[in-house]
Write a protein that holds these residues in place. Structure first.
Motif, PDB file in Angstrom:
ATOM      1  N   ALA A 192       0.842  -1.196   0.000  1.00 25.37           N
ATOM      2  CA  ALA A 192       0.000   0.000   0.000  1.00 25.37           C
ATOM      3  C   ALA A 192       0.875   1.241   0.000  1.00 25.37           C
ATOM      4  N   GLY A 193       0.596   2.154  -0.913  1.00 22.14           N
ATOM      5  CA  GLY A 193       1.334   3.409  -0.965  1.00 22.14           C
ATOM      6  C   GLY A 193       2.711   3.288  -1.569  1.00 22.14           C
ATOM      7  N   SER A 194       3.024   2.169  -2.195  1.00 21.85           N
ATOM      8  CA  SER A 194       4.346   1.986  -2.785  1.00 21.85           C
ATOM      9  C   SER A 194       4.191   1.391  -4.177  1.00 21.85           C
ATOM     10  N   SER A 195       5.124   1.745  -5.053  1.00 19.78           N
ATOM     11  CA  SER A 195       5.099   1.171  -6.390  1.00 19.78           C
ATOM     12  C   SER A 195       6.037  -0.021  -6.472  1.00 19.78           C
ATOM     13  N   MET A 196       6.576  -0.427  -5.348  1.00 21.12           N
ATOM     14  CA  MET A 196       7.564  -1.490  -5.341  1.00 21.12           C
ATOM     15  C   MET A 196       6.895  -2.857  -5.216  1.00 21.12           C
ATOM     16  N   PRO A 197       7.066  -3.725  -6.226  1.00 21.81           N
ATOM     17  CA  PRO A 197       6.512  -5.071  -6.101  1.00 21.81           C
ATOM     18  C   PRO A 197       7.293  -5.845  -5.037  1.00 21.81           C
ATOM     19  N   MET A 198       6.576  -6.651  -4.270  1.00 25.99           N
ATOM     20  CA  MET A 198       7.240  -7.383  -3.205  1.00 25.99           C
ATOM     21  C   MET A 198       6.820  -8.840  -3.210  1.00 25.99           C
ATOM     22  N   THR A 199       7.793  -9.697  -2.910  1.00 22.81           N
ATOM     23  CA  THR A 199       7.489 -11.099  -2.696  1.00 22.81           C
ATOM     24  C   THR A 199       6.761 -11.215  -1.361  1.00 22.81           C
ATOM     25  N   PRO A 200       6.112 -12.326  -1.099  1.00 22.57           N
ATOM     26  CA  PRO A 200       5.474 -12.483   0.218  1.00 22.57           C
ATOM     27  C   PRO A 200       6.474 -12.329   1.367  1.00 22.57           C
ATOM     28  N   GLU A 201       7.718 -12.792   1.163  1.00 22.71           N
ATOM     29  CA  GLU A 201       8.751 -12.660   2.201  1.00 22.71           C
ATOM     30  C   GLU A 201       9.087 -11.191   2.449  1.00 22.71           C
ATOM     31  N   ALA A 202       9.224 -10.412   1.358  1.00 19.11           N
ATOM     32  CA  ALA A 202       9.543  -8.984   1.493  1.00 19.11           C
ATOM     33  C   ALA A 202       8.379  -8.246   2.149  1.00 19.11           C
ATOM     34  N   ALA A 203       7.143  -8.623   1.806  1.00 17.59           N
ATOM     35  CA  ALA A 203       5.972  -7.995   2.416  1.00 17.59           C
ATOM     36  C   ALA A 203       5.942  -8.279   3.918  1.00 17.59           C
ATOM     37  N   ALA A 204       6.282  -9.495   4.312  1.00 14.94           N
ATOM     38  CA  ALA A 204       6.312  -9.848   5.734  1.00 14.94           C
ATOM     39  C   ALA A 204       7.406  -9.054   6.453  1.00 14.94           C
ATOM     40  N   LEU A 205       8.573  -8.902   5.806  1.00 12.95           N
ATOM     41  CA  LEU A 205       9.667  -8.135   6.399  1.00 12.95           C
ATOM     42  C   LEU A 205       9.268  -6.674   6.566  1.00 12.95           C
ATOM     43  N   SER A 206       8.606  -6.105   5.554  1.00 10.48           N
ATOM     44  CA  SER A 206       8.122  -4.721   5.637  1.00 10.48           C
ATOM     45  C   SER A 206       7.152  -4.557   6.802  1.00 10.48           C
ATOM     46  N   SER A 207       6.230  -5.489   6.918  1.00 13.97           N
ATOM     47  CA  SER A 207       5.241  -5.425   7.984  1.00 13.97           C
ATOM     48  C   SER A 207       5.916  -5.504   9.344  1.00 13.97           C
ATOM     49  N   SER A 208       6.897  -6.385   9.455  1.00 15.02           N
ATOM     50  CA  SER A 208       7.624  -6.533  10.710  1.00 15.02           C
ATOM     51  C   SER A 208       8.416  -5.263  11.038  1.00 15.02           C
ATOM     52  N   PHE A 209       9.069  -4.671  10.016  1.00 21.53           N
ATOM     53  CA  PHE A 209       9.815  -3.424  10.217  1.00 21.53           C
ATOM     54  C   PHE A 209       8.853  -2.342  10.703  1.00 21.53           C
ATOM     55  N   ALA A 210       7.731  -2.171  10.001  1.00 19.73           N
ATOM     56  CA  ALA A 210       6.745  -1.145  10.358  1.00 19.73           C
ATOM     57  C   ALA A 210       6.209  -1.368  11.769  1.00 19.73           C
ATOM     58  N   GLY A 211       6.024  -2.625  12.155  1.00 25.03           N
ATOM     59  CA  GLY A 211       5.505  -2.953  13.477  1.00 25.03           C
ATOM     60  C   GLY A 211       6.486  -2.654  14.598  1.00 25.03           C
ATOM     61  N   ASN A 212       7.743  -2.408  14.247  1.00 28.11           N
ATOM     62  CA  ASN A 212       8.762  -2.114  15.255  1.00 28.11           C
ATOM     63  C   ASN A 212       9.090  -0.631  15.338  1.00 28.11           C
ATOM     64  N   ARG A 213       8.238   0.196  14.772  1.00 26.62           N
ATOM     65  CA  ARG A 213       8.462   1.644  14.832  1.00 26.62           C
ATOM     66  C   ARG A 213       8.580   2.079  16.300  1.00 26.62           C
ATOM     67  N   GLY A 214       9.646   2.811  16.587  1.00 22.49           N
ATOM     68  CA  GLY A 214       9.890   3.274  17.950  1.00 22.49           C
ATOM     69  C   GLY A 214      10.606   2.260  18.825  1.00 22.49           C
ATOM     70  N   LYS A 215      10.868   1.063  18.281  1.00 18.70           N
ATOM     71  CA  LYS A 215      11.489  -0.002  19.070  1.00 18.70           C
ATOM     72  C   LYS A 215      12.835  -0.452  18.502  1.00 18.70           C
ATOM     73  N   LEU A 216      13.264   0.109  17.377  1.00 19.71           N
ATOM     74  CA  LEU A 216      14.516  -0.337  16.766  1.00 19.71           C
ATOM     75  C   LEU A 216      15.706   0.108  17.611  1.00 19.71           C
ATOM     76  N   PRO A 217      16.758  -0.715  17.675  1.00 20.97           N
ATOM     77  CA  PRO A 217      17.937  -0.306  18.443  1.00 20.97           C
ATOM     78  C   PRO A 217      18.679   0.831  17.727  1.00 20.97           C
ATOM     79  N   TRP A 218      19.467   1.562  18.460  1.00 22.45           N
ATOM     80  CA  TRP A 218      20.284   2.610  17.854  1.00 22.45           C
ATOM     81  C   TRP A 218      21.367   1.956  16.985  1.00 22.45           C
ATOM     82  N   PRO A 219      21.837   2.668  15.962  1.00 26.13           N
ATOM     83  CA  PRO A 219      22.895   2.107  15.114  1.00 26.13           C
ATOM     84  C   PRO A 219      24.268   2.068  15.796  1.00 26.13           C
ATOM     85  N   VAL A 220      24.390   2.704  16.947  1.00 29.72           N
ATOM     86  CA  VAL A 220      25.591   2.608  17.785  1.00 29.72           C
ATOM     87  C   VAL A 220      25.128   2.349  19.216  1.00 29.72           C
TER      88      VAL A 220
END
Length: 177
Positions: A27-55
């Protein structure tokens, strides 16, 4: 950076046409995604505010958005990401599982890495060493390289988040300190 992501989207579209796969567009993207990529996107989005710092340690030295110039009144400096000051030689690490799509050097940013997380991308720059390669699958907190130190002794990593071609404020993605 935007061009690298545009190229990545074009490659994904070409691969989808070539394989005539059952990939879907998010939704909102022109990028075709495999089911695996869609699941990864959903998981990334679901972790908003919870990702560790890069350092592991540090503080935001320059936030996302337009920032006042330190010496010139009325002048703003745009920042498409966060600059995080840390200790010299600190490890820079991935904030989420993904695939390294680009390892390069950019003027003013030094060593730069872009990682794809479905339709999301994270960028890490101002690295003096890089310990991963393009195409490599990585996990959250995997070490990507070491932060560079400028001539004034400042060690600072530049970090960005994107959804497709849309820049996003990284502060809303990483945990608060």
């Amino acid at each position: 950076i935007k061009k690298v992501i545009e190229d990545e989207i074009r490659l994904a579209e070409a691969a989808a046409r070539k394989t005539n796969s059952t990939s879907k567009k998010s939704a909102g993207s022109s990028m075709p995604m495999t089911p695996e990529a869609a699941a990864l996107s959903s998981s990334f989005a679901g972790n908003r505010g919870k990702l560790p710092w890069p350092v592991e340690t540090g503080f935001v030295s320059q936030p996302y958005g337009d920032n006042p110039h330190p010496t010139l009144k009325g002048i703003s400096i745009p920042n498409d990401g966060l600059d995080i000051r840390t200790e010299p030689n600190s490890n820079v690490r991935a904030v989420f599982d993904g695939t390294v799509t680009k390892v390069t050097t950019m003027p003013g940013y030094g060593g730069t890495i872009i990682i794809k997380h479905g339709e999301y991308y994270t960028l890490y720059s101002k690295l003096k060493t890089i310990s991963i390669k393009s195409g490599q699958v990585i996990k959250a907190k995997d070490v990507l390289g070491q932060v560079a130190t400028d001539p004034d002794g400042r060690a600072e990593v530049h970090f960005q988040t994107w959804k497709g071609l849309q820049k996003m404020n990284p502060s809303s993605w990483i945990t608060s300190k």
